[in-house]
Design a protein around this motif. Structure first.
Motif, short mmCIF file in Angstrom:
data_model
loop_
_atom_site.label_atom_id
_atom_site.label_comp_id
_atom_site.label_asym_id
_atom_site.label_seq_id
_atom_site.Cartn_x
_atom_site.Cartn_y
_atom_site.Cartn_z
N TYR A 194 -7.02 -0.98 -9.43
CA TYR A 194 -6.38 -1.98 -8.58
C TYR A 194 -5.00 -1.46 -8.16
CZ TYR A 194 -4.02 -2.94 -13.00
OH TYR A 194 -3.32 -2.81 -14.16
N ALA A 195 -4.47 -2.06 -7.12
CA ALA A 195 -3.10 -1.77 -6.67
C ALA A 195 -2.25 -3.00 -6.95
CB ALA A 195 -3.10 -1.46 -5.18
N ILE A 196 -0.98 -2.76 -7.24
CA ILE A 196 -0.03 -3.86 -7.45
C ILE A 196 0.92 -3.90 -6.26
CG2 ILE A 196 1.83 -4.76 -8.91
CD1 ILE A 196 0.50 -3.27 -11.27
N LEU A 197 1.06 -5.08 -5.70
CA LEU A 197 2.03 -5.30 -4.62
C LEU A 197 3.05 -6.31 -5.10
CD1 LEU A 197 -0.88 -5.34 -2.44
CD2 LEU A 197 1.17 -4.62 -1.30
N VAL B 231 -8.85 -2.39 -3.99
CA VAL B 231 -9.00 -1.96 -2.60
C VAL B 231 -9.81 -0.67 -2.51
CG1 VAL B 231 -6.85 -3.01 -1.80
CG2 VAL B 231 -6.81 -0.68 -2.67
N LYS B 232 -10.32 -0.43 -1.33
CA LYS B 232 -10.81 0.88 -0.96
C LYS B 232 -9.63 1.58 -0.29
CE LYS B 232 -15.59 -0.49 -0.20
NZ LYS B 232 -16.67 -0.64 0.77
N THR B 233 -9.42 2.82 -0.59
CA THR B 233 -8.29 3.55 -0.02
C THR B 233 -8.30 3.48 1.50
OG1 THR B 233 -8.27 5.07 -1.90
CG2 THR B 233 -7.16 5.81 0.10
N GLY B 234 -7.16 3.07 2.06
CA GLY B 234 -7.08 3.00 3.52
C GLY B 234 -5.99 2.08 4.02
N ASN B 235 -6.02 1.83 5.32
CA ASN B 235 -5.02 0.99 5.98
C ASN B 235 -5.43 -0.47 5.95
OD1 ASN B 235 -3.22 3.07 6.80
ND2 ASN B 235 -4.63 3.62 8.43
N LEU C 290 -3.01 1.31 1.28
CA LEU C 290 -3.21 0.96 -0.12
C LEU C 290 -4.25 1.87 -0.77
CD1 LEU C 290 -3.28 -2.94 0.04
CD2 LEU C 290 -1.42 -1.46 -0.72
N LYS C 291 -4.03 2.08 -2.04
CA LYS C 291 -4.93 2.88 -2.86
C LYS C 291 -4.84 2.34 -4.28
CE LYS C 291 -5.53 7.70 -4.25
NZ LYS C 291 -5.00 9.07 -4.08
N ASN C 292 -5.96 2.22 -4.95
CA ASN C 292 -5.93 1.78 -6.35
C ASN C 292 -5.04 2.72 -7.15
OD1 ASN C 292 -7.64 -0.40 -5.91
ND2 ASN C 292 -9.47 0.80 -6.31
N GLY C 293 -4.22 2.13 -8.02
CA GLY C 293 -3.26 2.89 -8.80
C GLY C 293 -1.84 2.77 -8.26
N TYR C 294 -1.70 2.31 -7.00
CA TYR C 294 -0.36 2.14 -6.43
C TYR C 294 0.34 0.96 -7.09
CZ TYR C 294 -0.88 5.30 -2.40
OH TYR C 294 -1.02 6.38 -1.59
N ASP C 295 1.65 1.08 -7.22
CA ASP C 295 2.53 -0.02 -7.63
C ASP C 295 3.58 -0.10 -6.53
OD1 ASP C 295 4.03 -1.94 -8.84
OD2 ASP C 295 4.51 -0.78 -10.62
N LEU C 296 3.19 -0.71 -5.42
CA LEU C 296 3.98 -0.70 -4.20
C LEU C 296 4.96 -1.87 -4.16
CD1 LEU C 296 4.28 0.83 -1.50
CD2 LEU C 296 2.57 -0.72 -0.54
N GLY D 182 3.36 4.91 -3.89
CA GLY D 182 2.76 4.66 -2.58
C GLY D 182 3.79 4.48 -1.48
N ALA D 183 5.07 4.53 -1.83
CA ALA D 183 6.13 4.31 -0.84
C ALA D 183 6.21 5.44 0.18
CB ALA D 183 7.48 4.15 -1.53
N ARG D 184 6.03 6.67 -0.26
CA ARG D 184 6.17 7.81 0.66
C ARG D 184 5.16 7.75 1.80
NH1 ARG D 184 6.87 13.27 -2.67
NH2 ARG D 184 7.78 14.01 -0.72
N ILE D 185 3.90 7.55 1.47
CA ILE D 185 2.87 7.51 2.52
C ILE D 185 3.06 6.30 3.42
CG2 ILE D 185 1.13 6.34 1.08
CD1 ILE D 185 0.22 9.01 3.62
N ASN D 186 3.48 5.16 2.86
CA ASN D 186 3.70 3.96 3.67
C ASN D 186 4.91 4.12 4.58
OD1 ASN D 186 1.83 1.54 3.27
ND2 ASN D 186 2.03 2.41 1.21
N THR D 187 5.96 4.75 4.10
CA THR D 187 7.13 5.01 4.94
C THR D 187 6.76 5.97 6.07
OG1 THR D 187 8.61 4.61 3.08
CG2 THR D 187 9.51 5.84 4.95
N TYR D 188 6.00 7.01 5.73
CA TYR D 188 5.53 7.96 6.73
C TYR D 188 4.68 7.26 7.80
CZ TYR D 188 2.54 11.49 8.86
OH TYR D 188 1.84 12.26 9.76
#
Length: 141
Positions: free
Chosen positions: A25-28, A66-70, A84-90, A109-115
């Motif tokens: 899971y991902a944490i938001l 989630v399934k990895t993706g936008n 989002l990707k499982n394992g993220y703590d965004l 997960g911040a780097r890919i989201n900022t990019y």
């Protein structure tokens, strides 16, 4: 006794080697300033996959499989693209008055989201410039 200690040490070392990527899971979490809604929605392909409650002080925290993706993160009136990707703590911060332009990221997960956010922003600027130039040329004729 040595076998018990060895077994205990083995279990501890295996547990310590678990990474965030092992989470399914991902944490938001984060803060939404000047909120106009009491919830945020995670949307995939026009379908709400999770609704996150926003507290009166603008804070929120939840987990989602989630399934990895936008995905789109929406407060009901505005939205922003997130990856989002499982394992993220965004960690997410935004101002509801200017949601898409003010969103910022921290945590795993911040780097890919900022990019992705900067790529989207630059694409919008290029589109605005090109369409403005084309309209200018069109108006010349």
């Amino acid at each position: 006794m040595k076998k018990v200690a060895l077994l205990l040490g083995l279990v501890c070392s295996l547990t310590a080697c678990q990474t965030d990527a092992d989470k399914n899971y991902a944490i938001l979490s984060g803060t939404l300033n000047h909120q106009s809604s009491d919830s945020l929605m995670i949307i995939s392909q026009s379908k709400i996959i999770k609704t996150i409650t926003v507290a009166d002080d603008g804070t929120f925290s939840d987990s989602v499989k989630v399934k990895t993706g936008n995905y789109n993160l929406s407060d009901g009136s505005q939205h922003a693209l997130i990856y989002l990707k499982n394992g993220y703590d965004l960690k997410i911060g935004a101002d509801a008055a200017n949601f898409n332009q003010s969103i910022c990221f921290g945590g795993t997960g911040a780097r890919i989201n900022t990019y992705e956010r900067m790529k989207e922003f630059l694409a919008e600027k290029i589109f605005d410039y090109v369409s403005g130039t084309l309209m200018f040329v069109y108006n010349l004729f």
